[in-house]
Motif scaffolding. Sequence first.
Motif, short mmCIF file in Angstrom:
data_model
loop_
_atom_site.label_atom_id
_atom_site.label_comp_id
_atom_site.label_asym_id
_atom_site.label_seq_id
_atom_site.Cartn_x
_atom_site.Cartn_y
_atom_site.Cartn_z
N MET A 1 0.82 -1.19 0.00
CA MET A 1 0.00 0.00 0.00
C MET A 1 0.86 1.24 0.00
O MET A 1 0.51 2.25 -0.57
CB MET A 1 -0.91 -0.01 1.23
CG MET A 1 -1.82 1.21 1.35
SD MET A 1 -2.82 1.16 2.83
CE MET A 1 -1.58 1.41 4.08
N ASP B 1 -5.90 2.11 6.66
CA ASP B 1 -6.94 1.14 6.94
C ASP B 1 -6.76 0.63 8.36
O ASP B 1 -6.22 1.30 9.21
CB ASP B 1 -6.92 0.00 5.91
CG ASP B 1 -5.53 -0.61 5.80
OD1 ASP B 1 -4.72 -0.41 6.74
OD2 ASP B 1 -5.26 -1.27 4.79
N ASP C 1 -17.43 3.79 -0.08
CA ASP C 1 -16.23 4.58 0.20
C ASP C 1 -15.63 4.28 1.57
O ASP C 1 -14.62 4.88 1.94
CB ASP C 1 -16.56 6.08 0.13
CG ASP C 1 -17.13 6.48 -1.22
OD1 ASP C 1 -16.44 6.25 -2.23
OD2 ASP C 1 -18.26 6.99 -1.27
N ARG D 1 -8.83 6.65 -2.15
CA ARG D 1 -9.02 5.26 -2.55
C ARG D 1 -10.23 5.08 -3.47
O ARG D 1 -10.35 4.05 -4.13
CB ARG D 1 -9.20 4.38 -1.32
CG ARG D 1 -7.92 4.11 -0.55
CD ARG D 1 -8.17 3.08 0.53
NE ARG D 1 -6.93 2.63 1.12
CZ ARG D 1 -6.85 1.69 2.05
NH1 ARG D 1 -7.96 1.11 2.47
NH2 ARG D 1 -5.69 1.33 2.54
N THR D 2 -11.15 6.03 -3.46
CA THR D 2 -12.36 5.90 -4.26
C THR D 2 -12.60 7.18 -5.04
O THR D 2 -12.02 8.23 -4.76
CB THR D 2 -13.59 5.62 -3.36
OG1 THR D 2 -13.89 6.80 -2.60
CG2 THR D 2 -13.33 4.46 -2.41
N VAL E 1 -13.40 2.87 4.35
CA VAL E 1 -12.04 2.35 4.31
C VAL E 1 -11.63 1.71 5.63
O VAL E 1 -10.45 1.43 5.84
CB VAL E 1 -11.03 3.47 3.94
CG1 VAL E 1 -11.25 3.92 2.51
CG2 VAL E 1 -11.14 4.65 4.90
N ALA F 1 -2.22 5.59 0.58
CA ALA F 1 -3.66 5.75 0.46
C ALA F 1 -4.19 5.98 1.87
O ALA F 1 -3.46 5.94 2.85
CB ALA F 1 -4.28 4.51 -0.17
#
Length: 233
Positions: free
Chosen positions: A1, A16, A218, A34-35, A220, A13
């Motif tokens: 990531m 998480d 969306d 991320r989206t 995360v 990103a």
Amino acid sequence: MAKRTASSARIVALPDADGDAFRDQSYLKTVKPRTANQEALMTAIDTHSMTLAVGPAGTGKTYLAVTKAVEAMNAGRVSRIVITRPVVEAGESLGFLPGDINEKMDPWMRPIYDALSDRLGARQVRQMTKDGTVEIAPLAYMRGRTISRSFVIVDEAQNMTFQQIKMLLTRLGWHSTMVITGDPDQTDLLPGMSGLEEAVRRLQPLEDIAIVRLTTQDIVRHPLVAAMMPLLA
């Protein structure tokens, strides 16, 4: 990531569930969405003086607002970051809290402090809070102010009445950016008291105000959060 750069900062990103693992290792310099909706939110903040971001928990609304606040501060576009949110307890009372105003607000501000620490490091956040570069502004103390050359984050706006939101929106001064975040489905107020959706509806016609809606797609956080939200709505 994560993709390492030459410095100790990293391009990542949105964090998480493993975000805490690297929080103490290095600060995060650049955050990537991320989206598509998260990207739309970041673009909206860049191009509008006022943005309303509404959507379920875990979609990165507050984190992205903090990210953009730090970017604006580092670029010299603003001289301080002002953070406010309502002091509304989620179904239980904490009673009297000792300390100064920052210490009293700490339980409600912890998610924002964590995001700021990701971006700046905990030591710098403490120093910026101490010298007023990061200002914790309780909702009750906002009336009558004009906030200029600042990045204002209004968090948990679903726990504000329409009149409170109206009061906050009209604090915006020259060379300032304001981001209002909230999840209309998670208000801790009595039914019908939250003013967030009403504010969004009334401001929708103004082209100079961005309104970004995020969805469960969306989220995360842990995948179970996205799976649970429709069932718990």
